[in-house]
Scaffold this active site. Structure first.
Site, short mmCIF file in Angstrom:
data_model
loop_
_atom_site.label_atom_id
_atom_site.label_comp_id
_atom_site.label_asym_id
_atom_site.label_seq_id
_atom_site.Cartn_x
_atom_site.Cartn_y
_atom_site.Cartn_z
N TYR A 130 40.74 54.68 38.14
CA TYR A 130 40.67 53.47 37.33
C TYR A 130 40.45 52.23 38.20
O TYR A 130 40.15 51.16 37.67
CB TYR A 130 41.95 53.32 36.51
CG TYR A 130 42.28 54.56 35.71
CD1 TYR A 130 41.65 54.82 34.49
CD2 TYR A 130 43.21 55.50 36.18
CE1 TYR A 130 41.93 55.97 33.77
CE2 TYR A 130 43.49 56.64 35.46
CZ TYR A 130 42.85 56.88 34.26
OH TYR A 130 43.12 58.02 33.56
N SER B 112 46.78 57.92 36.17
CA SER B 112 47.22 56.66 35.56
C SER B 112 48.52 56.14 36.14
O SER B 112 48.68 54.93 36.34
CB SER B 112 47.35 56.85 34.06
OG SER B 112 48.30 57.87 33.75
N CYS C 66 43.75 68.14 24.11
CA CYS C 66 45.02 67.43 23.92
C CYS C 66 44.84 66.12 23.16
O CYS C 66 45.72 65.71 22.39
CB CYS C 66 45.70 67.20 25.27
SG CYS C 66 44.75 66.23 26.45
N CYS D 281 38.78 69.23 26.92
CA CYS D 281 40.14 69.63 26.60
C CYS D 281 40.40 69.25 25.15
O CYS D 281 39.61 68.55 24.53
CB CYS D 281 41.14 68.96 27.54
SG CYS D 281 42.81 69.67 27.46
N ARG E 215 53.84 70.84 28.89
CA ARG E 215 52.68 71.66 29.25
C ARG E 215 52.96 72.53 30.48
O ARG E 215 52.04 72.96 31.17
CB ARG E 215 51.47 70.76 29.48
CG ARG E 215 51.09 69.98 28.22
CD ARG E 215 49.92 69.04 28.45
NE ARG E 215 49.60 68.35 27.20
CZ ARG E 215 49.30 67.06 27.11
NH1 ARG E 215 49.26 66.32 28.19
NH2 ARG E 215 49.03 66.51 25.93
N GLU F 187 45.13 78.89 42.51
CA GLU F 187 44.48 78.45 41.28
C GLU F 187 43.07 77.93 41.55
O GLU F 187 42.12 78.26 40.84
CB GLU F 187 45.32 77.37 40.59
CG GLU F 187 46.58 77.88 39.92
CD GLU F 187 46.28 78.65 38.64
OE1 GLU F 187 45.16 78.55 38.10
OE2 GLU F 187 47.18 79.36 38.15
N LYS G 53 45.93 71.53 38.63
CA LYS G 53 46.45 70.41 37.85
C LYS G 53 47.94 70.64 37.63
O LYS G 53 48.34 71.64 37.03
CB LYS G 53 45.71 70.29 36.53
CG LYS G 53 46.18 69.17 35.63
CD LYS G 53 45.35 69.16 34.35
CE LYS G 53 45.81 68.07 33.40
NZ LYS G 53 45.01 68.08 32.14
N LYS H 52 44.85 67.32 40.82
CA LYS H 52 45.36 66.25 39.97
C LYS H 52 46.87 66.45 39.79
O LYS H 52 47.27 67.56 39.41
CB LYS H 52 44.66 66.28 38.61
CG LYS H 52 45.14 65.21 37.63
CD LYS H 52 44.45 65.35 36.29
CE LYS H 52 44.96 64.28 35.33
NZ LYS H 52 44.33 64.39 33.99
N ARG I 203 48.63 59.12 28.71
CA ARG I 203 48.97 59.62 27.38
C ARG I 203 49.10 58.49 26.37
O ARG I 203 48.94 58.70 25.17
CB ARG I 203 50.24 60.47 27.46
CG ARG I 203 49.98 61.77 28.23
CD ARG I 203 51.21 62.60 28.47
NE ARG I 203 50.85 63.82 29.20
CZ ARG I 203 51.73 64.68 29.69
NH1 ARG I 203 53.02 64.47 29.51
NH2 ARG I 203 51.33 65.75 30.35
N CYS J 48 46.89 71.51 24.58
CA CYS J 48 45.51 71.59 25.07
C CYS J 48 44.69 72.70 24.44
O CYS J 48 43.68 73.14 25.02
CB CYS J 48 45.53 71.76 26.59
SG CYS J 48 46.28 70.34 27.44
#
Length: 324
Positions: free
Chosen positions: A312, A273, A119, A117, A216, A232, A194, A247, A204, A127
């Site tokens: 994470y 995140s 971004c 990507c 976005r 999608e 997404k 996501k 971010r 993006c």
């Protein structure tokens, strides 16, 4: 009534025998954020225990991951210079191209996944290439540079490419570009569904990818739309995706299940995140039995239909599963 009582009386061995879903270290992908310099390990307040790492420190992190049995990582780049088209992402000397070469040389057994990507690389934080009239991304021009970025990363040693920009036709375009260049063996794990979500805030911060204007929503999914979200992913499957993804994960388990029931492809979720940070700060405040809630959350992803979990929490989970 009889069946209900019989279930209550099951001992732990029988309970384990009939358990429908399980969590393995092999299910996990751990994200790494790579930046320029030496001996860099920058903490991010909104994302506890996650760091921006220079390549030398990323190699140390890969050694720790290997010891825990985590054999798949996802690389995100933090460039030294940003511009309108994300030029560093198109350079064979870009930060992720360099990281791929270094990690592949020292840890050839690791599966090196790369986020595809722009971004993180653009000065406007969107993006791809902007259409000035629409003040949004130009889809077709962005496909052209996505192809270039993919070829740079494939040549540098990427094992799996994960396009995340939600551009129309990106899977078909990337598959053709990779195949034509001789990279038929590299799979595409599409961020196929997404959402334009509020759960991305801490990412971010660490990736330094906040849009400088607008949002976005014109190219990411509306959180209100279920049928469109399913379409999608099915469209990306038709274009040649090897793995689909939803996501964020936690607030969209209905979508995970919907896609799982309609596709036989492997399915990933990105435990993003904001989801991670909520658990970490709840742990710090003493509000939850952290380890129990963590494993329960991961099992919920598996129960909904996920095969792969990008998280994470991967190191913590591996330690718990390995009894460390």
């Amino acid at each position: 009534m009889f069946k209900r009582l019989r279930r209550v009386r099951l001992n732990s061995v029988v309970r384990n025998l009939i358990e429908e879903n399980s969590l393995r270290v092999q299910d996990l992908i751990y994200p790494l954020f790579i930046t320029h310099g030496e001996n860099v390990k920058n903490a991010v307040a909104s994302l506890p225990d996650v760091y921006q790492l220079s390549i030398d420190n990323a190699l140390k992190e890969c050694a720790k991951l290997s010891q825990l049995g985590i054999n798949a990582i996802m690389l995100f780049g933090i460039p030294s210079l940003k511009d309108s088209i994300g030029s560093e992402a198109l350079s064979e000397q870009g930060i992720i191209a360099q990281a791929l070469c270094a990690i592949k040389e020292k840890f050839p057994h690791l599966l090196l996944c790369v986020d595809l990507c722009f971004c993180e690389y653009t000065d406007h934080g969107h993006c791809g290439i902007l259409n000035p009239k629409l003040q949004s991304v130009d889809n077709d021009l962005t496909l052209e540079i996505l192809n270039q970025q993919a070829l740079v990363l494939a040549k540098a040693g990427a094992d799996l490419i994960a396009p995340s920009g939600m551009m129309d036709g990106m899977i078909l375009s990337l598959r053709q570009a990779l195949d034509d260049a001789g990279f038929l063996h590299i799979p595409l794990m599409s961020y196929s569904t997404k959402f334009a979500s509020g759960y991305y805030g801490p990412f971010r911060d660490v990736a330094q990818s906040m849009p400088s204007f607008g949002d976005r929503k014109s190219y990411q999914q509306n959180p209100a739309n279920r049928r469109e979200a399913i379409l999608e992913s099915l469209e990306d499957e038709a274009q040649g995706a090897d793995i689909l993804m939803v996501k964020p994960a936690l607030a969209y388990l209905d979508i995970v299940r919907d896609i799982r029931e309609r596709s036989l492809l492997p399915l990933a979720v990105y435990n993003v995140s904001g989801e991670y940070a909520m658990l970490k700060f709840a742990q710090k405040a003493g509000l939850i039995d952290y380890e129990r809630v963590l494993i329960e959350t991961m099992l919920c992803f598996k129960r909904a239909g996920a095969d792969i979990i990008i998280t994470y929490h991967a190191k913590e989970i591996a330690k718990l599963l390995n009894g460390i």
